[in-house]
Scaffold this motif. Structure first.
Motif, mmCIF file in Angstrom:
data_model
loop_
_atom_site.group_PDB
_atom_site.id
_atom_site.type_symbol
_atom_site.label_atom_id
_atom_site.label_comp_id
_atom_site.label_asym_id
_atom_site.label_seq_id
_atom_site.Cartn_x
_atom_site.Cartn_y
_atom_site.Cartn_z
ATOM 1 N N GLN A 132 6.906 -3.357 -6.669
ATOM 2 C CA GLN A 132 5.684 -4.139 -6.551
ATOM 3 C C GLN A 132 6.082 -5.572 -6.256
ATOM 4 O O GLN A 132 7.031 -6.098 -6.831
ATOM 5 N N PHE A 133 5.349 -6.176 -5.340
ATOM 6 C CA PHE A 133 5.563 -7.582 -5.046
ATOM 7 C C PHE A 133 4.228 -8.188 -4.628
ATOM 8 O O PHE A 133 3.230 -7.484 -4.496
ATOM 9 N N TRP A 134 4.240 -9.479 -4.429
ATOM 10 C CA TRP A 134 3.016 -10.204 -4.073
ATOM 11 C C TRP A 134 3.113 -10.679 -2.640
ATOM 12 O O TRP A 134 4.196 -10.996 -2.153
ATOM 13 N N SER A 135 1.956 -10.742 -1.975
ATOM 14 C CA SER A 135 1.893 -11.169 -0.583
ATOM 15 C C SER A 135 0.675 -12.064 -0.377
ATOM 16 O O SER A 135 -0.344 -11.896 -1.064
ATOM 17 N N TRP A 136 0.780 -13.005 0.561
ATOM 18 C CA TRP A 136 -0.360 -13.857 0.898
ATOM 19 C C TRP A 136 -1.331 -13.061 1.762
ATOM 20 O O TRP A 136 -0.933 -12.427 2.734
ATOM 21 N N ALA A 166 4.472 -15.832 -3.294
ATOM 22 C CA ALA A 166 3.705 -15.390 -2.122
ATOM 23 C C ALA A 166 2.805 -16.504 -1.608
ATOM 24 O O ALA A 166 2.549 -16.598 -0.399
ATOM 25 N N ALA A 167 2.326 -17.356 -2.493
ATOM 26 C CA ALA A 167 1.417 -18.434 -2.091
ATOM 27 C C ALA A 167 2.103 -19.483 -1.220
ATOM 28 O O ALA A 167 1.430 -20.261 -0.544
ATOM 29 N N ILE A 168 3.429 -19.489 -1.204
ATOM 30 C CA ILE A 168 4.150 -20.408 -0.309
ATOM 31 C C ILE A 168 3.786 -20.117 1.147
ATOM 32 O O ILE A 168 3.854 -21.000 1.995
ATOM 33 N N ASP A 169 3.357 -18.897 1.439
ATOM 34 C CA ASP A 169 3.007 -18.524 2.812
ATOM 35 C C ASP A 169 1.634 -19.005 3.255
ATOM 36 O O ASP A 169 1.203 -18.720 4.374
#
Length: 199
Positions: free
Chosen positions: A183-187, A93-96
């Motif tokens: 569940q997933f991660w987001s910026w 997610a941090a790639i965003d």
């Protein structure tokens, strides 16, 4: 089976342990200890960070985004790779992040991890002519390390078409729980960090 009082006591103990291991001061101290000259201190710091679980990701991202802490960056990136079992999904997610320097570091870390999950996130920056040259080269190098090849535009289109087809057939890259939620991660731009999302 635990009696209600025993379960309550166990839950309280677990909550207290989590508050301790995931405390922001403890995490920040461990991040600083990663740069210690003493090998044992560095190893202890990695162990403390491992105990804190995903609570370490945003403090480590903030440290990597802090240009005044550049001397610490190599050790922080190394720790993120060592803790890949905990950090890989949040780092996707941090790639965003809009911070290009932090984005480069995330791509490098995911490449060093050998993160197969990151391939779908790296294909576009690796082949998009609109991506800054340094970022494009870094994404291509990470894909080369992860998959053994850096795709050209034709291969990238084929790869992404296959990924879309999988998604259309319900083959999502997330684990569903008993309630059929993932569940997933987001910026999160407001927090300048990653957040866990349930859908």
């Amino acid at each position: 089976e635990l009696q209600p009082e025993g379960k309550q006591a166990a839950d309280m103990l677990l909550a207290a342990t989590q508050r301790f291991t995931q405390g922001s001061e403890r995490i920040e101290a461990a991040i600083k200890e990663l740069s210690s000259q003493d090998n044992r201190t560095r190893q202890d710091a990695v162990e403390k960070l491992a105990q804190a679980g995903t609570a370490i990701v945003n403090p480590m991202l903030h440290a990597l985004a802090d240009r005044s802490r550049q001397a610490e960056h190599p050790q922080i990136r190394t720790a993120l790779v060592q803790l890949a079992g905990t950090t890989e999904l949040p780092l996707l997610a941090a790639i965003d992040t809009p911070d290009s320097e932090l984005k480069k570091q995330m791509i490098a870390v995911l490449g060093l991890m050998g993160s197969l999950r990151s391939a779908v996130y790296l294909v576009r920056p690796a082949v998009d002519a609109g991506t800054p040259a340094e970022l494009r080269q870094l994404a291509a190098a990470a894909l080369q390390k992860i998959t053994g090849t850096a795709p050209d535009l034709y291969e990238a289109e084929k790869y992404l078409t296959r990924q879309i087809a999988k998604l259309m057939w319900g083959d999502v890259p997330f684990i569903k729980d008993a309630l059929n939620q993932v569940q997933f991660w987001s910026w999160d731009p407001a927090a300048q960090g990653v957040v866990r999302v349930t859908m």
